[in-house]
Design an enzyme around this catalytic site. Sequence first.
Site, PDB file in Angstrom:
ATOM      1  N   HIS A 193       0.793  -1.212  -0.069  1.00 18.66           N
ATOM      2  CA  HIS A 193      -0.076   0.003   0.118  1.00 18.66           C
ATOM      3  C   HIS A 193       0.778   1.226   0.073  1.00 18.66           C
ATOM      4  CE1 HIS A 193      -4.183  -1.179   0.998  1.00 18.66           C
ATOM      5  NE2 HIS A 193      -3.640  -2.306   0.877  1.00 18.66           N
ATOM      6  N   ARG A 194       1.859   1.341   0.663  1.00 23.08           N
ATOM      7  CA  ARG A 194       2.638   2.470   0.831  1.00 23.08           C
ATOM      8  C   ARG A 194       3.324   2.722  -0.285  1.00 23.08           C
ATOM      9  NH1 ARG A 194       5.368   1.366   7.014  1.00 23.08           N
ATOM     10  NH2 ARG A 194       3.417   2.448   8.152  1.00 23.08           N
TER      11      ARG A 194
END
Length: 400
Positions: free
Chosen positions: A271-272
């Site tokens: 996600h990051r």
Amino acid sequence: MELTLLGTGAPRGLPRPGCPCAACATAVGQDARGATAVLVDGTLLLDLTPGAAFAAARAGHSLGGVRQVLLSHPHDGPPVEVPAGLPQPGRVPDGRELALLTGHRVRAVAMDAPGTGYAVSGPDGQRLLYLPPGGAPAGLEAGNGEPYDMVLADVVGRPDALARLRAVGAVGPATDVVAVHLDHDVPPGAELRRRLAAAGARAVPDGATLVVGVYEDVPDVPRRTLVLGGARSGKSVEAERRLEAFPDVLYVATGGSRSGDAEWASRVAAHRERRPGSWRTAETCDLVPLLKGDGAPLLIDCLSLWLTDVMDTVGAWDDAEWADGGERELRSRVRELTDAVRTTRRTVVAVSNEVGSGIVPATASGRRYRDELGRLNTAFAGECEQVLLVVAGQAVVLRG
């Protein structure tokens, strides 16, 4: 200023020659696009592409009055033949300004990728910004001037370019953002229009003539959006995509770090990696104060984990505690959250799981969680202007 878009596609056009992908297969009729080229007031041509003279003729124009041809990006493949009577194309050095006898002024804008952007001012003061494919302006500073009347940019390929322009005030609520350099990354037609609308932009067919400074009724970006979907459906990607053209987004992660859980750490890292570097992250389940405050747009991922945290807090997994005030406390917490969503002044995109369509959980606690998540999703959706259901990576609009 009057613009005629001789083409609106990527440098190789759409469909790409010989490409068997689904997007190219459906890029027919008005969805077929030649390489982007822009004719400004019949006198300035931004990017010379193969067949530009024929494209101009089809649009009811001629290149006979063109006095300046400027290129915005390196052209791959064989050299483009310059039609007879047309000036030799060139590029303006970054930061330099070119004054035309027609009263137009063109300033070269530095990019963060190979290419040159052009800020064009018309004789009557209208302002246009044209960006090359795959490029975003570099070295922007806030407060350098009024917003542009129109921006032509690679919205799909570089949504962060719009975010940068919005951050410094170069794109405002009245700026007409038109997507160009369109490639096969997004299926044409309704899906393309939907994604562009989420960024506050629009697409036009090849040959369209636009007047800079004339208001266009582009759909407003929904202020509150709920994105639903099953596991690995692409719901988080869809939610992130809806805000990637806006600066200073606060990503609210409700799942925490879960120290020692390698599989969860891998999910968090993925996600990051997807998120723009300018976004900030807050790991919290305390959503109400964020919704009540002013500030940057919120991306909440996800409501499912928020509910898990609340159910842990109220003792929802124990039948006795659930009956002795736990259920009542959960209902109160959900009402508090939805009331905050109703009154929030921030742009909000929230993600939640849709678990009610699968196998009935084998345990009472699993069924309780499924039922409460269904109730939460229903209540939250009732406060949103737009609700989407993502299935196999495809977003279905349920509301808005």
